[in-house]
Write an enzyme that holds these catalytic residues in place. Structure first.
Site, PDB file in Angstrom:
ATOM      1  N   ALA A   1      -2.482  -0.889  -3.348  1.00  0.00           N
ATOM      2  CA  ALA A   1      -3.485   0.108  -2.990  1.00  0.00           C
ATOM      3  C   ALA A   1      -2.842   1.472  -2.865  1.00  0.00           C
ATOM      4  O   ALA A   1      -1.643   1.588  -2.613  1.00  0.00           O
ATOM      5  CB  ALA A   1      -4.161  -0.265  -1.666  1.00  0.00           C
TER       6      ALA A   1
ATOM      7  N   ILE B   1       0.845  -1.192   0.000  1.00  0.00           N
ATOM      8  CA  ILE B   1       0.000   0.000   0.000  1.00  0.00           C
ATOM      9  C   ILE B   1       0.882   1.244   0.000  1.00  0.00           C
ATOM     10  O   ILE B   1       1.865   1.319   0.724  1.00  0.00           O
ATOM     11  CB  ILE B   1      -0.975  -0.010   1.206  1.00  0.00           C
ATOM     12  CG1 ILE B   1      -1.929   1.198   1.161  1.00  0.00           C
ATOM     13  CG2 ILE B   1      -0.247  -0.121   2.526  1.00  0.00           C
ATOM     14  CD1 ILE B   1      -3.088   1.109   2.148  1.00  0.00           C
ATOM     15  N   CYS B   2       0.548   2.173  -0.863  1.00  0.00           N
ATOM     16  CA  CYS B   2       1.222   3.479  -0.936  1.00  0.00           C
ATOM     17  C   CYS B   2       2.667   3.339  -1.453  1.00  0.00           C
ATOM     18  O   CYS B   2       2.897   2.793  -2.518  1.00  0.00           O
ATOM     19  CB  CYS B   2       1.144   4.180   0.416  1.00  0.00           C
ATOM     20  SG  CYS B   2       1.470   5.961   0.366  1.00  0.00           S
ATOM     21  N   GLY B   3       3.657   3.798  -0.718  1.00  0.00           N
ATOM     22  CA  GLY B   3       5.050   3.833  -1.149  1.00  0.00           C
ATOM     23  C   GLY B   3       5.631   2.528  -1.651  1.00  0.00           C
ATOM     24  O   GLY B   3       6.392   2.525  -2.623  1.00  0.00           O
TER      25      GLY B   3
ATOM     26  N   THR C   1       4.422   0.369  -3.470  1.00  0.00           N
ATOM     27  CA  THR C   1       4.076   0.104  -4.869  1.00  0.00           C
ATOM     28  C   THR C   1       5.206   0.595  -5.774  1.00  0.00           C
ATOM     29  O   THR C   1       5.449   0.016  -6.835  1.00  0.00           O
ATOM     30  CB  THR C   1       2.741   0.767  -5.269  1.00  0.00           C
ATOM     31  OG1 THR C   1       2.838   2.184  -5.092  1.00  0.00           O
ATOM     32  CG2 THR C   1       1.579   0.213  -4.442  1.00  0.00           C
TER      33      THR C   1
END
Length: 191
Positions: free
Chosen positions: A153, A100-102, A104
């Site tokens: 996400a 999730i977030c960074g 990715t």
């Protein structure tokens, strides 16, 4: 009992994996264990201190059910070479990886999104940080995407992220999962 491994590091965005790890731990099928880059205590953005249960080289892949990469600048900005073979092994063993977030950015940077539909904090966000990447044509502008054992996400989609993880791990039947999701996202809806 299978283990969901949660990567912990200084600056971890502790709210992003919170719902997922709570529901995983409440299940009778799984437990959450923390993985650190070393044994040093880490401090989350929220100021919570965590002593890792294990280090990267102590993961028991035989009991692994998931590798969860929470948000935080470390995985957004650093290529983090020691983590690459770990994620590669999870994927080779077809054990789901959730980011999730960074993180990715980390997955895209190292080719882990090459064949899986995915999302992030925006396609431009990924491209601004790493340029064009293999699999960029599989980007979907959605809060959370689960495809081929890779769950991704954006940073404000912790409920959707948790839903996709719970579905992947088959923790709830579809109706219960829908009710769980609606409880967090649409509590004003009537039955």
């Amino acid at each position: 009992m299978k283990t969901a491994y949660l990567l912990v590091f200084d600056g971890l965005s502790d709210w992003e994996p919170g719902l997922a790890i709570a529901e995983i731990n409440k299940s009778k099928k799984y437990q959450v264990k923390t993985i650190g880059l070393n044994q040093n205590t880490v401090t989350t953005v929220g100021g919570v201190s965590i002593v890792p249960d294990y280090t990267l080289d102590e993961i028991n892949y035989g009991d692994a059910a998931l590798f969860l990469l929470p948000g935080g600048e470390l995985l957004e900005k650093s290529p983090l070479p020691p983590l690459v073979p770990v994620v590669r092994r999870f994927r080779k063993l077809e054990i789901p990886v959730a980011a999730i977030c960074g993180p990715t950015v980390f997955l895209a940077r190292h080719g882990f999104l090459e064949t899986a539909q995915h999302t992030s904090n925006g396609k431009k966000y990924l491209q601004d940080l790493i340029g064009d990447y293999p699999g960029s044509d599989l980007y979907l502008n959605q809060p959370s995407v689960s495809d081929k054992g890779v769950i991704t996400a954006n940073g404000i989609a912790s409920v959707e992220f948790a839903r996709d993880i719970l579905s992947e791990l088959d923790i709830y039947d579809p109706e219960t999962l829908k009710n769980w999701y609606d409880f967090f996202k649409n509590p004003w809806l009537e039955d």
